[in-house]
Design a protein around this motif. Structure first.
Motif, PDB file in Angstrom:
ATOM      1  N   GLN A   1     -17.017  -6.719  -0.305  1.00 38.44           N
ATOM      2  CA  GLN A   1     -17.181  -7.262   1.052  1.00 38.44           C
ATOM      3  C   GLN A   1     -18.251  -6.493   1.802  1.00 38.44           C
ATOM      4  O   GLN A   1     -19.072  -7.048   2.501  1.00 38.44           O
TER       5      GLN A   1
ATOM      6  N   TYR B   1       0.845  -1.200   0.000  1.00 36.24           N
ATOM      7  CA  TYR B   1       0.000   0.000   0.000  1.00 36.24           C
ATOM      8  C   TYR B   1       0.874   1.242   0.000  1.00 36.24           C
ATOM      9  O   TYR B   1       1.946   1.213   0.610  1.00 36.24           O
TER      10      TYR B   1
ATOM     11  N   SER C   1      -8.752  -9.436   0.263  1.00 39.36           N
ATOM     12  CA  SER C   1      -9.453  -8.348  -0.436  1.00 39.36           C
ATOM     13  C   SER C   1      -8.468  -7.569  -1.288  1.00 39.36           C
ATOM     14  O   SER C   1      -8.772  -7.179  -2.414  1.00 39.36           O
ATOM     15  N   THR C   2      -7.271  -7.370  -0.739  1.00 35.72           N
ATOM     16  CA  THR C   2      -6.251  -6.619  -1.479  1.00 35.72           C
ATOM     17  C   THR C   2      -5.962  -7.296  -2.805  1.00 35.72           C
ATOM     18  O   THR C   2      -5.921  -6.658  -3.853  1.00 35.72           O
TER      19      THR C   2
ATOM     20  N   SER D   1      -6.288 -15.660   7.215  1.00 40.05           N
ATOM     21  CA  SER D   1      -6.801 -14.961   8.398  1.00 40.05           C
ATOM     22  C   SER D   1      -7.101 -13.516   8.043  1.00 40.05           C
ATOM     23  O   SER D   1      -6.728 -13.032   6.967  1.00 40.05           O
ATOM     24  N   THR D   2      -7.748 -12.857   8.956  1.00 38.34           N
ATOM     25  CA  THR D   2      -8.107 -11.455   8.724  1.00 38.34           C
ATOM     26  C   THR D   2      -6.850 -10.609   8.527  1.00 38.34           C
ATOM     27  O   THR D   2      -5.844 -10.832   9.202  1.00 38.34           O
ATOM     28  N   GLY D   3      -6.901  -9.753   7.551  1.00 36.03           N
ATOM     29  CA  GLY D   3      -5.746  -8.890   7.293  1.00 36.03           C
ATOM     30  C   GLY D   3      -4.648  -9.567   6.508  1.00 36.03           C
ATOM     31  O   GLY D   3      -3.552  -9.024   6.367  1.00 36.03           O
ATOM     32  N   SER D   4      -4.926 -10.770   5.971  1.00 43.30           N
ATOM     33  CA  SER D   4      -3.861 -11.471   5.261  1.00 43.30           C
ATOM     34  C   SER D   4      -3.734 -10.982   3.825  1.00 43.30           C
ATOM     35  O   SER D   4      -2.771 -11.312   3.143  1.00 43.30           O
ATOM     36  N   GLY D   5      -4.714 -10.237   3.341  1.00 41.24           N
ATOM     37  CA  GLY D   5      -4.562  -9.633   2.010  1.00 41.24           C
ATOM     38  C   GLY D   5      -5.477 -10.201   0.947  1.00 41.24           C
ATOM     39  O   GLY D   5      -5.228 -10.011  -0.241  1.00 41.24           O
TER      40      GLY D   5
ATOM     41  N   VAL E   1       2.011  -6.240   1.378  1.00 33.36           N
ATOM     42  CA  VAL E   1       0.865  -7.024   1.860  1.00 33.36           C
ATOM     43  C   VAL E   1       0.864  -8.371   1.130  1.00 33.36           C
ATOM     44  O   VAL E   1       0.630  -9.426   1.714  1.00 33.36           O
TER      45      VAL E   1
ATOM     46  N   PRO F   1     -15.178 -11.921   4.362  1.00 32.85           N
ATOM     47  CA  PRO F   1     -14.135 -12.250   5.334  1.00 32.85           C
ATOM     48  C   PRO F   1     -13.799 -13.741   5.280  1.00 32.85           C
ATOM     49  O   PRO F   1     -14.667 -14.564   5.044  1.00 32.85           O
TER      50      PRO F   1
HETATM   51  N1  ATP Z   1      -6.212   1.174   2.027  1.00 32.70           N
HETATM   52  C1  ATP Z   1      -5.273   0.599   2.742  1.00 32.70           C
HETATM   53  N2  ATP Z   1      -4.129   1.232   3.022  1.00 32.70           N
HETATM   54  C2  ATP Z   1      -3.150   0.652   3.746  1.00 32.70           C
HETATM   55  N3  ATP Z   1      -3.225  -0.584   4.231  1.00 32.70           N
HETATM   56  C3  ATP Z   1      -4.333  -1.294   3.996  1.00 32.70           C
HETATM   57  C4  ATP Z   1      -5.431  -0.739   3.250  1.00 32.70           C
HETATM   58  N4  ATP Z   1      -6.400  -1.676   3.161  1.00 32.70           N
HETATM   59  C5  ATP Z   1      -5.946  -2.751   3.821  1.00 32.70           C
HETATM   60  N5  ATP Z   1      -4.714  -2.529   4.317  1.00 32.70           N
HETATM   61  C6  ATP Z   1      -3.890  -3.445   5.057  1.00 32.70           C
HETATM   62  O1  ATP Z   1      -3.586  -4.515   4.193  1.00 32.70           O
HETATM   63  C7  ATP Z   1      -3.660  -5.755   4.876  1.00 32.70           C
HETATM   64  C8  ATP Z   1      -4.586  -6.674   4.138  1.00 32.70           C
HETATM   65  O2  ATP Z   1      -5.898  -6.195   4.200  1.00 32.70           O
HETATM   66  P1  ATP Z   1      -7.105  -6.894   3.488  1.00 32.70           P
HETATM   67  O3  ATP Z   1      -8.307  -6.047   3.657  1.00 32.70           O
HETATM   68  O4  ATP Z   1      -6.713  -7.264   2.109  1.00 32.70           O
HETATM   69  O5  ATP Z   1      -7.249  -8.218   4.323  1.00 32.70           O
HETATM   70  P2  ATP Z   1      -8.334  -9.334   4.211  1.00 32.70           P
HETATM   71  O6  ATP Z   1      -7.597 -10.591   4.059  1.00 32.70           O
HETATM   72  O7  ATP Z   1      -9.330  -9.017   3.174  1.00 32.70           O
HETATM   73  O8  ATP Z   1      -8.997  -9.259   5.631  1.00 32.70           O
HETATM   74  P3  ATP Z   1     -10.478  -9.587   6.067  1.00 32.70           P
HETATM   75  O9  ATP Z   1     -10.547 -11.070   6.206  1.00 32.70           O
HETATM   76  O10 ATP Z   1     -10.625  -8.917   7.373  1.00 32.70           O
HETATM   77  O11 ATP Z   1     -11.372  -9.075   5.022  1.00 32.70           O
HETATM   78  C9  ATP Z   1      -4.111  -5.445   6.277  1.00 32.70           C
HETATM   79  O12 ATP Z   1      -2.988  -5.465   7.105  1.00 32.70           O
HETATM   80  C10 ATP Z   1      -4.673  -4.076   6.210  1.00 32.70           C
HETATM   81  O13 ATP Z   1      -4.408  -3.376   7.392  1.00 32.70           O
END
Ligand code: ATP
Ligand code: MG
Length: 635
Positions: A539, A466, A498-499, A492-496, A473, A622
């Motif tokens: 999501q 990011y 959605s990214t 897990s949550t925050g693993s990336g 990420v 999620p």
């Molecule tokens: N816009 C952003 N700017 C900076 N960091 C971000 C942004 N969006 C997400 N992150 C960080 O990127 C990492 C991955 O986030 P992401 O939303 O992809 O996780 P996720 O696997 O979809 O989680 P969840 O299961 O909670 O949906 C996290 O550490 C989050 O804090």
């Protein structure tokens, strides 16, 4: 703010029209005091007789006047009149000719009046005596100020008219009505100009507001998540509503007041120099005092206005955080703490607000004091001038009115100055949005992916970080999905998860590696073309205002009824149909407007508008995220 004016270049014609109208308005406004002066001096004091030139003059009187005139002027005077039946009638003269004649006649007429007062019959005197007497009278008259000579001449003309049985009362009334009528006309024209200026100014500024909103909106639509994060949604809303409103208001005031004030002030100064110019020093002192007052006030208050704007922004930020975070605040019992935070910001804002308002409210009485002091000074000095015959009452009245107009011009500018800092901050905020270059843009020469191609999605050693983050990420991710395959990403949550999915429609661009569709790097594809091929279920669900149906048709306007039902059943949103059945007897529209359906999962994969044969359907939720490529060619 200057750039905002730059945007109005295309309305230059209208702006010029506004300037012309303002000039006309100023001309009319400035003509009013001189009309007042004429009503008082000529209409009332001189019984409607404007100058020393009688329209008709009896033979005997003309003889007397000619005797009192130097040889050289006699012919000139006679040339201006025609004689019939022992009465001289004035020929038609230009203003300059009349003025010259008035100057010539006034001394002779005044001399006749003074001689009459002393009981001297000029006609009975021999020529040499008259020469001696006129020389003496001339010497005496030179010591008198012009106004006394004029008064005496007017008195002569009045008595001449009386002797000819001309109704002086009617003459006076006619003059008053004529001048009053002109005043009314000037006032009417000034009013019409002012209304037209207000109309045009509002139109122009509303047009500018509309264009700005449109440009900001268009720009925001091109923003990637990076820019959205930078500005924040709430700030973008404030910028496209409140900030534009501020700019719009100041532009209206600019045209109506800021442009008008200097015209009025300069015009007033010119007029003042034409009347009792020996009083001008009072005006200079007054304007100097006003400028000093404004200088001192603005040196202290202006910076506070800027601070005020930043405090309003802070207040907005805190309110927004608290309002959007109410559930969290309640859950953590942080009401008291948040209340204190809000209270601090509120008090801080109020303190600055109070300071600014107190300072500004001090300004008004101070300016009124200066205005009144100027009036008193003018009346005091003017009274001396009138006493010495240097000034007429009407001229003094006109001078006071001009002085007030000039001071009002200053007042207007100072009143506008209050709005300026806010508007310039707003303009800067709007320009910030308009100047932002979105990080993600369509390539200038996009490669087109042929329709009917394979529908292969490929992640090739993709890493992503990011903007501004310290760590990646996603690191070195490679996988391929073919048509009809479903890929689930588990983590897990925050693993990336959605990214990763957000990289496919290019909400962000990969930091390293490449994502390809049928072998073409998505960064080389047209952005709209790429996104049109993608079905996306976020999501967090979003519903647009409208009906369930309009939300269902958001991705594809021409979807058939069956496809909508299909989408509803995929999304397990059967309650929509139940509602429809329940309300069928009542209002069939009720079912369509039932808003509770979630849009997640409603998007049914299908043929895209351009008939391309593959579609990615992405579901982001999620813990698991699936990317699915489906064969759609057969549909
Ligand atoms: N816009 C952003 N700017 C900076 N960091 C971000 C942004 N969006 C997400 N992150 C960080 O990127 C990492 C991955 O986030 P992401 O939303 O992809 O996780 P996720 O696997 O979809 O989680 P969840 O299961 O909670 O949906 C996290 O550490 C989050 O804090
Ligand atoms: Mg997620």
């Amino acid at each position: 703010m200057i750039r905002m004016f730059g945007r109005m270049r295309k309305s230059l014609g209208w702006i010029l029209l506004i300037v012309v109208l303002l000039l006309a308005q100023a001309y009319c406004d400035l003509a009013l005091p001189s009309c007042t002066s004429k009503i008082i001096d000529t209409g009332i004091s001189q019984k409607g007789i404007e100058d020393a030139v009688p329209e008709t003059i009896r033979d005997g009187s003309m003889k007397t006047l000619l005797m009192l005139l130097p040889e050289s002027s006699r012919k000139d005077v006679l040339r201006r009149y025609t004689k019939s039946n022992s009465l001289y009638r004035l020929r038609t003269l230009t203003a300059a000719q009349r003025k010259k004649l008035s100057d010539t006649l006034s001394r002779a007429e005044a001399a006749a009046v003074f001689a009459g007062q002393k009981g001297v019959d000029i006609t009975s005197l021999p020529e040499p005596m008259i020469r001696v007497m006129t020389a003496q009278l001339d010497k005496m008259l030179k010591e008198y100020p012009q106004s006394i000579v004029t008064q005496a001449a007017v008195q002569y003309v009045a008595s001449e008219y009386q002797a000819q049985n001309i109704d002086l009362g009617k003459m006076q009334t006619d003059y008053l009505l004529r001048t009053g009528g002109r005043m009314l006309l000037f006032a009417l024209i000034a009013m019409i100009c002012s209304i037209l200026v207000a109309y045009l100014a509002s139109r122009l500024s509303a047009g500018l507001g509309r264009d700005l909103r449109q440009d900001v909106y268009r720009k925001v639509l091109t923003f990637s998540s990076h820019e959205m994060n930078r500005f924040s949604t709430a700030s973008l809303i404030t910028r496209s509503t409140n900030d534009i409103q501020q700019v719009q208001m100041v532009i209206t005031l600019m045209f109506r007041i800021v442009l008008y004030a200097p015209i009025l002030a300069i015009g007033g100064l010119i007029r003042v120099s034409q009347t009792g110019s020996y009083l001008s020093w009072i005006l200079a002192v007054g304007v100097g005092a006003l400028a000093a007052l404004m200088g001192v006030l603005f040196a202290f208050v202006m910076p506070r206005f800027r601070v005020l704007q930043s405090k309003i922004d802070r207040m907005n930020l805190i309110s927004r955080e608290i309002l959007t975070g109410i559930p969290v605040i309640r859950a953590f019992s942080a009401e008291k703490r948040e209340e204190r935070r809000f209270d601090d910001a509120n008090r801080d804002l109020t303190k600055t607000n109070l300071f600014v308002n107190r300072a500004m409210s001090l300004m008004m009485p101070a300016m009124m004091l200066i205005m009144n002091a100027i009036s008193v000074l003018i009346i005091y000095s003017g009274a001396h001038g009138i006493d010495h015959g240097r000034l007429q009452v009407g001229d003094m009245m006109a001078f006071i009115q001009y002085a007030m107009q000039i001071i009002m011009a200053f007042l207007m500018i100072s009143a506008i100055a209050v709005f300026m800092p806010r508007a310039s901050v707003s303009a800067r905020r709007i320009n910030e949005v308009l100047d932002t270059r979105p990080m993600i843009q369509s390539p200038v020469h996009p490669l087109s992916v042929p329709s009917g191609s394979g529908g292969l999605l490929e992640f090739d050693h993709v890493s992503f970080r990011y903007p501004g983050a310290e760590e990646d990420v996603l690191k070195d991710i490679s996988f391929t999905t073919k048509k009809g395959q479903t890929v689930a990403l588990i983590g897990s949550t925050g693993s990336g998860k959605s990214t990763l999915v957000n990289l496919i429609p290019r909400f962000f661009d990969v930091t390293e590696g490449a994502i390809r569709v049928d072998g073409t790097d998505i960064r080389k594809m047209d952005l709209a073309d790429l996104r049109e091929r993608i079905g996306y279920v976020p999501q967090k669900s979003v519903l647009f205002s409208g009906t369930v149906e309009s939300n269902l048709r958001f991705g594809r306007k021409d979807a058939a009824e069956g496809e909508l039902l299909d989408a509803l059943s995929i999304a397990q949103a059967d309650f929509v149909n139940e509602k429809k059945a329940a309300s069928a007897a009542g209002s069939p529209r009720a079912a369509r407007t039932f808003p509770a359906v979630r849009s997640s999962g409603l998007r049914s994969p299908g043929r895209s508008r351009r008939g391309r044969s593959f579609i990615f359907s992405m579901t982001v939720s999620p813990l698991w995220t699936s990317v699915r490529t489906r064969r759609c060619g057969a549909r």
